[in-house]
Design an enzyme around this catalytic site. Sequence first.
Site, PDB file in Angstrom:
ATOM      1  N   TYR A 154       0.843  -1.213   0.000  1.00 29.13           N
ATOM      2  CA  TYR A 154       0.000   0.000   0.000  1.00 29.13           C
ATOM      3  C   TYR A 154       0.867   1.247   0.000  1.00 29.13           C
ATOM      4  CZ  TYR A 154      -2.646   3.912   1.998  1.00 29.13           C
ATOM      5  OH  TYR A 154      -3.185   5.163   2.245  1.00 29.13           O
ATOM      6  N   LYS A 158       1.428   4.237  -2.866  1.00 28.29           N
ATOM      7  CA  LYS A 158       1.175   5.667  -2.628  1.00 28.29           C
ATOM      8  C   LYS A 158       2.462   6.475  -2.860  1.00 28.29           C
ATOM      9  CE  LYS A 158      -2.164   7.389  -1.446  1.00 28.29           C
ATOM     10  NZ  LYS A 158      -3.398   7.863  -2.161  1.00 28.29           N
TER      11      LYS A 158
HETATM   12  P1  NAD Z   1     -11.605   4.435   1.259  1.00 28.59           P
HETATM   13  O1  NAD Z   1     -11.179   3.043   0.930  1.00 28.59           O
HETATM   14  O2  NAD Z   1     -12.680   4.647   2.267  1.00 28.59           O
HETATM   15  O3  NAD Z   1     -12.068   5.171  -0.085  1.00 28.59           O
HETATM   16  C1  NAD Z   1     -11.417   4.993  -1.309  1.00 28.59           C
HETATM   17  C2  NAD Z   1     -12.424   5.278  -2.421  1.00 28.59           C
HETATM   18  O4  NAD Z   1     -11.746   5.166  -3.681  1.00 28.59           O
HETATM   19  C3  NAD Z   1     -13.600   4.281  -2.456  1.00 28.59           C
HETATM   20  O5  NAD Z   1     -14.815   4.986  -2.549  1.00 28.59           O
HETATM   21  C4  NAD Z   1     -13.336   3.454  -3.716  1.00 28.59           C
HETATM   22  O6  NAD Z   1     -14.542   3.008  -4.335  1.00 28.59           O
HETATM   23  C5  NAD Z   1     -12.583   4.442  -4.580  1.00 28.59           C
HETATM   24  N1  NAD Z   1     -11.724   3.790  -5.580  1.00 28.59           N
HETATM   25  C6  NAD Z   1     -10.802   2.796  -5.378  1.00 28.59           C
HETATM   26  N2  NAD Z   1     -10.227   2.454  -6.543  1.00 28.59           N
HETATM   27  C7  NAD Z   1     -10.780   3.253  -7.498  1.00 28.59           C
HETATM   28  C8  NAD Z   1     -10.591   3.388  -8.895  1.00 28.59           C
HETATM   29  N3  NAD Z   1      -9.732   2.595  -9.559  1.00 28.59           N
HETATM   30  N4  NAD Z   1     -11.293   4.329  -9.557  1.00 28.59           N
HETATM   31  C9  NAD Z   1     -12.171   5.130  -8.913  1.00 28.59           C
HETATM   32  N5  NAD Z   1     -12.426   5.030  -7.582  1.00 28.59           N
HETATM   33  C10 NAD Z   1     -11.723   4.100  -6.896  1.00 28.59           C
HETATM   34  O7  NAD Z   1     -10.284   5.205   1.661  1.00 28.59           O
HETATM   35  P2  NAD Z   1     -10.067   6.544   2.513  1.00 28.59           P
HETATM   36  O8  NAD Z   1      -9.638   6.163   3.866  1.00 28.59           O
HETATM   37  O9  NAD Z   1     -11.224   7.443   2.326  1.00 28.59           O
HETATM   38  O10 NAD Z   1      -8.794   7.141   1.768  1.00 28.59           O
HETATM   39  C11 NAD Z   1      -8.929   8.088   0.718  1.00 28.59           C
HETATM   40  C12 NAD Z   1      -7.553   8.569   0.282  1.00 28.59           C
HETATM   41  O11 NAD Z   1      -6.879   9.179   1.379  1.00 28.59           O
HETATM   42  C13 NAD Z   1      -6.629   7.466  -0.229  1.00 28.59           C
HETATM   43  O12 NAD Z   1      -5.911   7.969  -1.336  1.00 28.59           O
HETATM   44  C14 NAD Z   1      -5.702   7.195   0.946  1.00 28.59           C
HETATM   45  O13 NAD Z   1      -4.449   6.728   0.503  1.00 28.59           O
HETATM   46  C15 NAD Z   1      -5.603   8.585   1.559  1.00 28.59           C
HETATM   47  N6  NAD Z   1      -5.312   8.610   3.000  1.00 28.59           N
HETATM   48  C16 NAD Z   1      -6.096   7.909   3.880  1.00 28.59           C
HETATM   49  C17 NAD Z   1      -5.821   7.966   5.250  1.00 28.59           C
HETATM   50  C18 NAD Z   1      -6.680   7.224   6.264  1.00 28.59           C
HETATM   51  O14 NAD Z   1      -6.318   7.160   7.442  1.00 28.59           O
HETATM   52  N7  NAD Z   1      -7.822   6.674   5.879  1.00 28.59           N
HETATM   53  C19 NAD Z   1      -4.739   8.731   5.708  1.00 28.59           C
HETATM   54  C20 NAD Z   1      -3.953   9.444   4.782  1.00 28.59           C
HETATM   55  C21 NAD Z   1      -4.255   9.376   3.436  1.00 28.59           C
END
Ligand code: NAD
Length: 348
Positions: A154, A158
């Site tokens: 993962y 990223k």
């Molecule tokens: P999540 O899994 O809840 O949401 C991800 C979304 O992306 C989902 O709705 C999914 O359907 C969509 N998705 C996945 N692959 C796709 C594709 N190929 N095309 C279109 N849509 C697609 O994740 P989250 O926790 O909301 O994270 C969102 C972003 O924030 C990510 O990029 C993650 O790396 C980043 N992030 C998350 C955290 C955390 O703690 N959750 C912290 C820092 C950064």
Amino acid sequence: MAVLITGAAGFIGSNLVRHLLKRWPDRDLVSFDLLTYSGHLANLQEVATHRRHQFVQGDVADRGAVRTVLEDHDIDGIIHLAAESHVDRSIVDPMAFVRSNVVGTVVLLQEAARLWRDRTDVRFHHVSTDEVFGSLGDDGAFHEDHPYAPNSPYSASKAASDHFVRAWNETYGVPVVITNCTNNYGPYQFPEKLIPVVISRAIDGDPVPVYGRGANIRDWLYVEDHCDALALVYERGRPGHTYCIGGENTITNIDLVGMILDELDRARSEPIGTSRSLIRFVEDRPGHDYRYAMDIAKIRDELGWSPATDLTTGIAATVRWYLDNEAWMDIVQNEDSQSFADSWYASR
Ligand code: NAD
Ligand code: TYD
């Protein structure tokens, strides 16, 4: 003209869409999401009929779908959150992470650069994680110039996407900003990440799995505070710059799990300590990063941002939300996530 939010049906994306519709009274938003196992229209129900919001289902790795949505809606800004986001799943199926997180980001960059040419009044905001920096020992904190050292598939995916975003700024002049944030929590988080796993399992009276001895340390940020930081960086961050975002709430997993379970007891008027009997120490995650912590001096000094929600307040609000939204849990749980969880935890 409109801003495209990719991954808008996920946890952070859906919170961000609600935040931005209130914050920007005269901007249109287009939500773009593939609706994978973790993306659900139920997360966007509150804004489904909002006159300045539209939802488009599509894959960021599908060039045709990306080109169409960018052109049809005259997109002049992108906040890119779409990604496979769960470390445990990346250990079992890394290629899904390469496809959505790496290929998806490059497709989006190529199509944005093609549409925007040399425009400078546009913006590509890439939403990333602190996990790209690897693991800390007992001292110190990540910051914008910290070397990249991702340890999981993962975080490697990223990290790769961050590098491509940077390269599109340097090589093609796309005005980009990157944010790297610590662990988020709050309403609408899919029940595969630690905090909603603990709450949902404890509500059902099921064992609560803690990896290893629960000594790993994370820095937790309430999702609404993250949305505020994302909006600020989108509005005022310097093109070509990275901003680190963190909660200044570092805690070991075992202390956090205890805190959540005690809060659940309090909310259900049970004697405090009752739910702690559900804790089970299970086999550790391979390659498990020991500690994350963030130095937020840059975003604080340049943009005046700091986290507003302390952990006690945020956990109480989150536990309350899951207790009040048990129906949501039934909607978003599906065969894919259930079968992954069953086999993952059975093998621990
Ligand atoms: P999540 O899994 O809840 O949401 C991800 C979304 O992306 C989902 O709705 C999914 O359907 C969509 N998705 C996945 N692959 C796709 C594709 N190929 N095309 C279109 N849509 C697609 O994740 P989250 O926790 O909301 O994270 C969102 C972003 O924030 C990510 O990029 C993650 O790396 C980043 N992030 C998350 C955290 C955390 O703690 N959750 C912290 C820092 C950064
Ligand atoms: P997680 O929410 O998956 O976020 P990340 O791995 O991206 O930091 O996990 C947070 C911490 O909780 C991490 O140290 C792994 C641990 N963890 C458990 O102990 N048990 C669990 O069931 C899960 C999902 C995570």
